[in-house]
Design a protein around this motif. Sequence first.
Motif, PDB file in Angstrom:
ATOM      1  N   PHE A 184      -3.439  -0.510   6.980  1.00  0.00           N
ATOM      2  CA  PHE A 184      -3.989  -1.711   6.355  1.00  0.00           C
ATOM      3  C   PHE A 184      -5.180  -2.219   7.177  1.00  0.00           C
ATOM      4  O   PHE A 184      -5.157  -2.188   8.410  1.00  0.00           O
ATOM      5  CB  PHE A 184      -2.923  -2.812   6.294  1.00  0.00           C
ATOM      6  N   ARG A 185      -6.191  -2.696   6.482  1.00  0.00           N
ATOM      7  CA  ARG A 185      -7.314  -3.320   7.194  1.00  0.00           C
ATOM      8  C   ARG A 185      -6.802  -4.597   7.856  1.00  0.00           C
ATOM      9  O   ARG A 185      -6.163  -5.439   7.205  1.00  0.00           O
ATOM     10  CB  ARG A 185      -8.448  -3.631   6.230  1.00  0.00           C
ATOM     11  N   THR A 202      -7.655   0.048   1.906  1.00  0.00           N
ATOM     12  CA  THR A 202      -7.398  -1.325   1.504  1.00  0.00           C
ATOM     13  C   THR A 202      -6.923  -1.375   0.051  1.00  0.00           C
ATOM     14  O   THR A 202      -6.905  -0.360  -0.657  1.00  0.00           O
ATOM     15  CB  THR A 202      -8.654  -2.201   1.645  1.00  0.00           C
ATOM     16  N   GLU A 203      -6.605  -2.583  -0.387  1.00  0.00           N
ATOM     17  CA  GLU A 203      -6.185  -2.773  -1.781  1.00  0.00           C
ATOM     18  C   GLU A 203      -7.330  -2.520  -2.760  1.00  0.00           C
ATOM     19  O   GLU A 203      -7.110  -2.395  -3.974  1.00  0.00           O
ATOM     20  CB  GLU A 203      -5.630  -4.193  -1.974  1.00  0.00           C
ATOM     21  N   GLY A 254      -3.791  -1.594   1.748  1.00  0.00           N
ATOM     22  CA  GLY A 254      -3.811  -3.052   1.760  1.00  0.00           C
ATOM     23  C   GLY A 254      -4.584  -3.604   2.927  1.00  0.00           C
ATOM     24  O   GLY A 254      -5.221  -2.881   3.704  1.00  0.00           O
ATOM     25  N   SER A 255      -4.510  -4.913   3.050  1.00  0.00           N
ATOM     26  CA  SER A 255      -5.188  -5.609   4.133  1.00  0.00           C
ATOM     27  C   SER A 255      -4.379  -6.833   4.525  1.00  0.00           C
ATOM     28  O   SER A 255      -3.570  -7.348   3.744  1.00  0.00           O
ATOM     29  CB  SER A 255      -6.601  -6.031   3.707  1.00  0.00           C
ATOM     30  N   GLN A 258      -2.544  -8.479   1.168  1.00  0.00           N
ATOM     31  CA  GLN A 258      -2.836  -7.944  -0.154  1.00  0.00           C
ATOM     32  C   GLN A 258      -2.602  -6.438  -0.121  1.00  0.00           C
ATOM     33  O   GLN A 258      -2.955  -5.771   0.872  1.00  0.00           O
ATOM     34  CB  GLN A 258      -4.280  -8.241  -0.544  1.00  0.00           C
ATOM     35  N   PHE A 259      -2.017  -5.939  -1.175  1.00  0.00           N
ATOM     36  CA  PHE A 259      -1.802  -4.488  -1.222  1.00  0.00           C
ATOM     37  C   PHE A 259      -1.820  -4.024  -2.667  1.00  0.00           C
ATOM     38  O   PHE A 259      -1.636  -4.813  -3.611  1.00  0.00           O
ATOM     39  CB  PHE A 259      -0.492  -4.113  -0.523  1.00  0.00           C
ATOM     40  N   ARG A 260      -2.041  -2.724  -2.845  1.00  0.00           N
ATOM     41  CA  ARG A 260      -2.062  -2.127  -4.188  1.00  0.00           C
ATOM     42  C   ARG A 260      -1.469  -0.730  -4.114  1.00  0.00           C
ATOM     43  O   ARG A 260      -1.571  -0.052  -3.082  1.00  0.00           O
ATOM     44  CB  ARG A 260      -3.494  -2.084  -4.724  1.00  0.00           C
ATOM     45  N   LEU A 261      -0.826  -0.346  -5.221  1.00  0.00           N
ATOM     46  CA  LEU A 261      -0.150   0.952  -5.310  1.00  0.00           C
ATOM     47  C   LEU A 261      -0.776   1.749  -6.450  1.00  0.00           C
ATOM     48  O   LEU A 261      -1.018   1.204  -7.536  1.00  0.00           O
ATOM     49  CB  LEU A 261       1.342   0.725  -5.578  1.00  0.00           C
TER      50      LEU A 261
END
Length: 438
Positions: A55-56, A90-91, A111-112, A124-127
């Motif tokens: 993650f950032r 990142t996301e 994510g970050s 924040q994150f995304r899949l």
Amino acid sequence: MQRRRFVLGSLSTPLLRGAASLAGLAALSRSAQAQFKVDVSGIGATQIPVGIGAFRDPNHCPQPIADIVRADLTRSGLFAVNHLGGQTLTEQGPPNYAAWRSQNLEAVAGGSVAQVAGGRWQLQFRLWDAVKQADLGGLALTVMPGDLRLAAHKISDYIYQKLTGLRGVFATRIAYITKAGPHSFSLNIADSDGANPQFALRSREPLLSPVWSPNGQELAYVSFETGKPVVFLQNVRSGARRMVANFKGSNSAPAFSPDGGTLAVVLTLTGRSQIYLMPSKGGTPRQLMRSYSIDTEPTFSPDGQSLYFVSDRDGGPQVYKVGLSGGSVQRVTYSGGYNVSPTISPDGKTLAYISQKGNSFQLWSINLETNATQLLDDGSDCGHPSFAPNGQIVLYSAGGRGGEVLKTVSIDGRVRSTLSQAGVQVREPSWGPWTPDR
């Protein structure tokens, strides 16, 4: 391990009486001294290859968010976790589906985490689905520093549910008893991975049998602080506690009904351990059934219509079932002469229990529809199983190197983890429910 005999009526023995006094009600916010060490062994029958990038983190978050997510998913046994070579993702992506598929990844998350106003942190994150080349969504969470680990567990739960279809349990909590010396007992609450342990209560006298209320707001347990076993209820958030079962003789083995309104307890009002039902707020107990045997260790079925319990009515201790509205008692376990500590999966289909085989106390399960049994842990001294809220993992105590530890095992018996604390005996775990704040 000092095995607590199924004959709970014997717990009022002199060795546990004496100058009982609390060492003081500890605020729940006070951290327990020792963190768990977690070791994982085994893999699931099938594993989903998933990449979790770094993650950032421009502000150097005090919690390793991506590492916590990776550890959660690895511990479940259902995922083969790839670190993406340490690459930051990142996301915002962008998703590189071709590269991910070349690594045989089926899903990737990035994510970050950054510090924002008020000392808070924003995660924040995304899949992404690397096979279908689809965005599976994500989360944006803003939390205080003390909730960073919880936020990481919520990310793990999101990934788990998206990729398995089952709700995750990483953000839930566990309760357990520790013994650090002859007069040093504590009731503790920790994250599901054993991290962030906090004292709920410390006592010079034994504490036993913690169990969560269905809404996760209270714990019932047995304390010997008055010189005999008495059942207490304690509010998890405030620490406020009160006696709810302090009748003649022994009061033990509390179990909440699924709606939380009724408490099953084992009392020795007649001289033998018998099961009684009473309002969970306290009140007059009602004897569920009368027998000439020792009946103990009650646990409600998930539909609240029946009760599983341990009895020696056929000789050695076995698990039985009885309807709360009447009817005959049904025997559930037949294999072996000593079967105790029943716990029911949330879907009511599986019962986990401890069975003595020779000199070993092993963890077994039985399919309540087919009566097929399965060995989950052939260790020598297993005890006190408790299902995770999604029914996929069983938490229990076991003899370890130099003492007692907590273990988890997947419901298929393939993946185990050990949660150990140096210098203390860890026993009698209870897995808490899902709650709105977790």
